[in-house]
Write a protein that holds these residues in place. Structure first.
Motif, short mmCIF file in Angstrom:
data_model
loop_
_atom_site.label_atom_id
_atom_site.label_comp_id
_atom_site.label_asym_id
_atom_site.label_seq_id
_atom_site.Cartn_x
_atom_site.Cartn_y
_atom_site.Cartn_z
N VAL A 31 0.86 -1.19 0.00
CA VAL A 31 0.00 0.00 0.00
C VAL A 31 0.89 1.24 0.00
N VAL A 35 -1.37 5.89 2.66
CA VAL A 35 -2.40 5.06 3.28
C VAL A 35 -1.97 4.66 4.69
N TYR A 38 -1.91 7.65 6.96
CA TYR A 38 -3.27 8.03 7.32
C TYR A 38 -3.71 7.27 8.57
N ARG A 91 -7.94 -0.84 -3.22
CA ARG A 91 -7.98 0.22 -4.24
C ARG A 91 -9.22 0.00 -5.09
N TRP A 134 -7.58 4.48 -3.05
CA TRP A 134 -7.53 3.61 -1.88
C TRP A 134 -8.63 4.02 -0.90
N ILE A 160 -9.22 7.08 1.70
CA ILE A 160 -8.21 7.28 2.74
C ILE A 160 -7.44 8.56 2.43
#
Length: 682
Positions: A31, A35, A38, A91, A134, A160
Motif C-alpha cells: 500500500v 495510506v 493516514y 484500491r 484507496w 483514505i
C-alpha cells in the motif's frame, strides 16, 4: 527526541508522525505510504512512547483484519460470505455502465467487480472514475437467484485521505521555525534523514513536490537507477498518479472522443510517467503532439471542443551513461525515446532535475524523526495551487532581458513552487530569495543548453539576473562547472551521417588531444565550489602547494570523529605523493580533544604516527581545548597559507565501509559540500 523533533511536536500536535513507524507497520502490505500514514495519523500522531506502541498494535491489527492481499482474496471473499459483512482496505475504481445507466465498482485486490455504487458517492469522489482510489469500505454479500445481479453490495466507502485542515494555523506555525529547521522538517516528512543531505540536495528533493503545489508544472528527472525518482509520485500523495511511460494512450491521458470521458489530466493534480527513458520504446506521435499543446497551453481538444486542465506533468527515467559521456557524445536528453527527443516538446519542460546528483537510496538515509503525516502535507500543497508567488523576487532582483518568455515562465513557476513550499507565509530574506532564484534559473538553463545542442535554430541565451545595484550575476549549471570543455560543445550530424563537432558562440572547442602536462603555476587565488560538485580531491586542491615543504602545520578543530581522522589520513596520503622518497616532512596538527572518545582519538593518532614515520612523515599533534580555535588552515614553511572554510571536511557522506565503491577509494568520485579555499602567499 532531538530539539527539532520537540519543536515539531509542539507546533503541529496530532499532525506529525515518527517516520520509521511506516516500516514497522507495513509488513508485506503493498500500500502507498500515504495510506499507512493516514492510519498512523489516527493512532500514532503523538510523541508519547506508550501511546505510539498501542497505536502501532492497533494499526497492525487493522491491516491484518482489513487489508486485502491479492493472494488471500479468495479467503476474504469466503469470509465476507460467511459473516455477511466485512470492512476492507482496497484500491477501488469505478466505471459507468452505459447500457444499464449505472456506476459499477471494481476492487483491485479483492477481485470483485460490477459492484453497484451510487452516483452521489461517485460525484463526491470523482477520482474513483480515473485510476482508482484507496478506500476503507464495508462490503456485504447477498446472493440472488437472478444471475445478472451482483451478489456484492457496497454499504459504505471512505477514501483514505484527510478530510479537512487549517491552512492559517499551518502558516502561523511555519513562522516559529528557521529556514533550515523548516527544510529539515520537510525532508523528514518525505521520509529522509536531513543529516545525510546538503542544502542543495535538500532543495533537489523538494523540487519533486512542486508539481503538487503548482498548476501545469512540467518537470523531468533523468539519472541513475535507485535514487527514488518515482517514490514521491507513487507513495506521497492521493492527488498524484504514477503510470508507466509505455502504458498511456490519448484517451487514457486526455479524452476518449467516442464517449467523451475525460482522462487523467482532468482529475489528478500530478500525472507522472515512470520509466520514461529508453530509445527502444514505442511512442504514439499523436500523443506527443497533444502533450506538446497541453504543456504550453494547458488545453486539449475533444473534436471541435477545447478543454482545459491543471495537472502537472512529471517525466522520470534512468540514464545509462555518465554525464561527461553524454555531454561528449550527445546531450543530457539522449536517453529519451525518439518521438520525445523533440526540441518543441523538451522546450516545454520547466525544470530538469539532475538525477546524477541524487544519492542512491541506502538504509541509513531514512528518517527516524518526526515529519508531517504525508496526507496532511499533500492537502496543504494542494491548497497552495491557488496562490501565486512568482513575483516575490522582483523587489530585489530582475531577470536578464536575454531570457525569453518561455524561459521566464519556467523560472517563475519553479521559484513560485519553492516559495510556497519553504515560505508559505510569503516572508523570506533577500539571501533566501536569491538562493531559490538561482536554483530555478539553473534548472531551466539545463533544459535550454541542451536544446541548443539538439536544435541549432535556438539562439544562445545568457542566463543571468540583476541585483538592486544593476550588476549582472550569471548562473551556471553544476555540470557546466565540472565539465566546461564538454558542456559547451554542439553536436552536428553531417549529410553522410558523420558526427561533426562545433561550439556555441564564444565557447571553447574541446581539444582533440589532451594537452601535455605542465608544472602547475602557484599563485594567490580564491576558489568556490558548489554542493554536489565532483572531480575534487586533496591532490587537486592541496598537492601542488605542499610540494617542497619541510614543515606543515594543520589547524582544524574538527579532527575528532573517525571520518574526520580518515580525512586527515587522506591528506597525508596526498603529501606522500608529492614528496620525494629521500626527503622527510614534519606535519603538526592542532585540533581539539573529543569530549567522549578522547582515548580512541589519541589511539588513532598514534597509529597514524607509526604508519607515517615509515614513509618519512613525522606526525605530531596537540590539543587546544580553550575553544579559541575556529579558523581552519594549512601553513607551510615555504611560504603558503591555505585557508579552508570547512577544513578537510569537504566531502558529503559516502559508503566508507564499502571497499567496492569508487567513492570510497577515489576522492574525485565523491560529491562535495559547498566550500571555499583561499591561497595566500606569506
Amino acid at each position: 527526541m532531538n530539539e527539532l523533533d520537540q519543536k515539531i511536536n509542539k507546533y503541529f500536535p496530532g499532525l506529525v508522525v515518527r517516520k520509521d513507524l511506516v516500516k514497522t507497520v507495513k509488513g508485506n502490505a503493498i500500500v502507498p505510504t500515504y495510506v499507512l500514514e493516514y492510519l498512523l495519523g489516527q493512532y500514532c500522531a503523538t510523541s508519547d512512547e506508550a501511546s505510539i506502541k498501542t497505536g502501532i498494535d492497533t494499526v497492525k491489527e487493522i491491516l491484518r483484519k482489513h487489508y486485502v492481499h491479492r493472494n488471500e482474496a479468495g479467503l476474504i471473499r469466503s469470509e465476507i460470505a460467511r459473516l455477511g459483512r466485512l470492512k476492507v482496505i482496497d484500491r477501488i475504481g469505478v466505471d459507468f455502465n452505459a447500457d444499464k445507466g449505472l456506476h459499477e465498482a471494481t476492487f483491485a485486490n479483492l477481485g470483485i467487480s460490477k459492484v453497484l455504487i451510487d452516483a452521489d458517492t461517485v460525484k463526491k469522489h470523482k477520482k474513483l472514475l480515473v485510476g482508482g482510489v484507496w478506500c476503507i469500505a464495508d462490503i456485504e454479500y447477498s446472493p440472488s437467484e437472478d444471475k445478472g445481479v451482483c451478489p456484492w453490495i457496497l454499504s459504505s466507502l471512505k477514501p483514505i485521505q484527510l478530510s479537512h485542515f487549517d491552512f492559517e494555523s499551518y502558516v502561523d506555525a511555519r513562522q516559529e521555525f528557521t529556514t533550515d529547521e523548516w527544510v529539515d522538517l520537510l525532508i523528514q516528512s518525505i521520509g529522509f534523514n536531513p543529516g545525510m543531505f546538503g542544502k542543495r540536495s535538500k532543495l533537489t528533493q523538494l523540487i519533486r513536490l512542486i508539481p503538487y503545489c503548482e498548476r501545469n508544472y512540467n518537470l523531468i528527472e533523468l539519472g541513475p537507477k535507485g535514487t527514488g525518482k518515482s517514490h514521491i509520485y507513487s507513495e506521497f500523495s492521493p492527488h498524484g498518479i504514477l503510470i508507466s511511460g509505455g502504458e498511456v494512450t490519448v484517451p487514457k491521458l486526455f479524452v476518449n472522443n467516442s464517449n467523451g470521458k475525460i482522462g487523467l489530466v482532468g482529475y489528478w493534480d500530478c500525472v507522472a510517467f515512470d520509466e520514461f527513458a529508453g530509445k527502444q520504446k514505442r511512442v504514439d506521435k499523436a500523443l506527443v503532439d497533444i502533450m506538446k499543446n497541453y504543456m504550453v497551453n494547458k488545453s486539449f481538444s475533444r473534436g471541435v471542443e477545447t478543454l482545459g486542465a491543471e495537472a502537472s506533468m512529471v517525466f522520470v527515467g534512468n540514464t545509462q551513461h555518465t554525464v561527461p559521456y553524454m555531454l561528449k557524445h550527445s546531450d543530457l536528453f539522449c536517453e529519451l525515446p525518439d518521438k520525445f527527443y523533440d526540441s518543441a516538446f523538451l522546450d516545454r519542460i520547466h525544470f530538469y532535475i539532475p538525477g546524477w546528483e541524487v544519492d542512491i537510496i541506502r538504509g541509513e538515509m531514512f528518517s527516524g524523526g518526526y515529519g508531517f503525516v504525508v496526507d496532511y502535507l499533500a492537502e496543504i500543497l494542494r491548497s497552495l495551487r491557488n496562490h501565486d508567488y512568482s513575483d516575490r523576487y522582483k523587489e530585489h532582483f530582475s531577470l536578464s532581458s536575454d531570457i525569453s518568455t518561455r524561459d521566464r515562465d519556467g523560472i517563475n513557476k519553479t521559484f513560485s513552487g519553492l516559495m510556497k513550499i519553504l515560505f508559505p507565509h510569503g516572508e523570506a530574506s533577500r539571501e533566501d530569495i536569491e538562493e531559490l532564484l538561482r536554483f530555478a534559473i539553473e534548472g531551466r538553463k539545463r533544459v535550454k543548453d541542451q536544446l541548443m545542442r539538439i536544435d541549432s535554430t535556438y539562439g544562445d541565451v545568457r542566463f543571468a539576473y540583476h541585483g538592486s545595484n544593476g550588476a549582472s550575476i550569471p548562473v551556471t549549471t553544476l555540470e557546466e562547472e565540472e565539465y566546461p570543455n564538454y558542456y559547451h560543445k554542439v553536436i552536428i550530424e553531417g549529410e553522410d551521417g558523420e558526427i561533426l563537432e562545433a561550439t556555441q558562440p564564444d565557447r571553447l572547442l574541446v581539444p582533440s588531444k589532451p594537452p601535455a602536462p605542465v608544472e602547475p603555476f602557484l599563485k594567490e587565488k580564491h576558489l568556490t565550489f558548489q554542493e554536489n560538485q565532483k572531480g575534487i580531491s586533496y591532490d587537486f586542491l592541496l598537492g601542488p602547494y605542499l610540494k617542497g615543504a619541510a614543515m606543515i602545520t594543520v589547524t582544524d578543530p574538527y579532527i575528532r570523529l573517525f571520518y574526520q581522522i580518515r580525512n586527515f589520513m587522506e591528506f597525508l596520503e596526498t603529501l606522500v605523493k608529492q614528496k620525494a622518497s629521500d626527503e622527510e616532512v614534519s606535519v603538526h596538527l592542532v585540533t581539539t580533544e573529543d569530549e567522549f572518545k578522547g582515548e580512541q582519538q589519541k589511539e588513532n593518532f598514534e597509529k597514524i604516527k607509526e604508519s607515517a614515520s615509515a614513509l618519512g612523515v613525522n606526525f605530531t599533534w596537540e590539543f587546544d581545548n580553550t575553544g579559541t580555535i575556529h579558523a581552519r588552515h594549512i601553513v607551510t614553511d615555504h611560504g603558503w597559507k591555505i585557508s579552508l572554510d570547512r577544513g578537510l571536511d569537504i566531502f558529503q557522506h559516502y559508503e566508507m565501509n564499502d571497499a567496492f565503491t569508487f567513492a570510497n577509494r577515489l576522492q574525485q568520485y565523491r560529491p562535495c559540500k559547498a566550500f571555499e579555499v583561499t591561497y595566500i602567499k606569506t
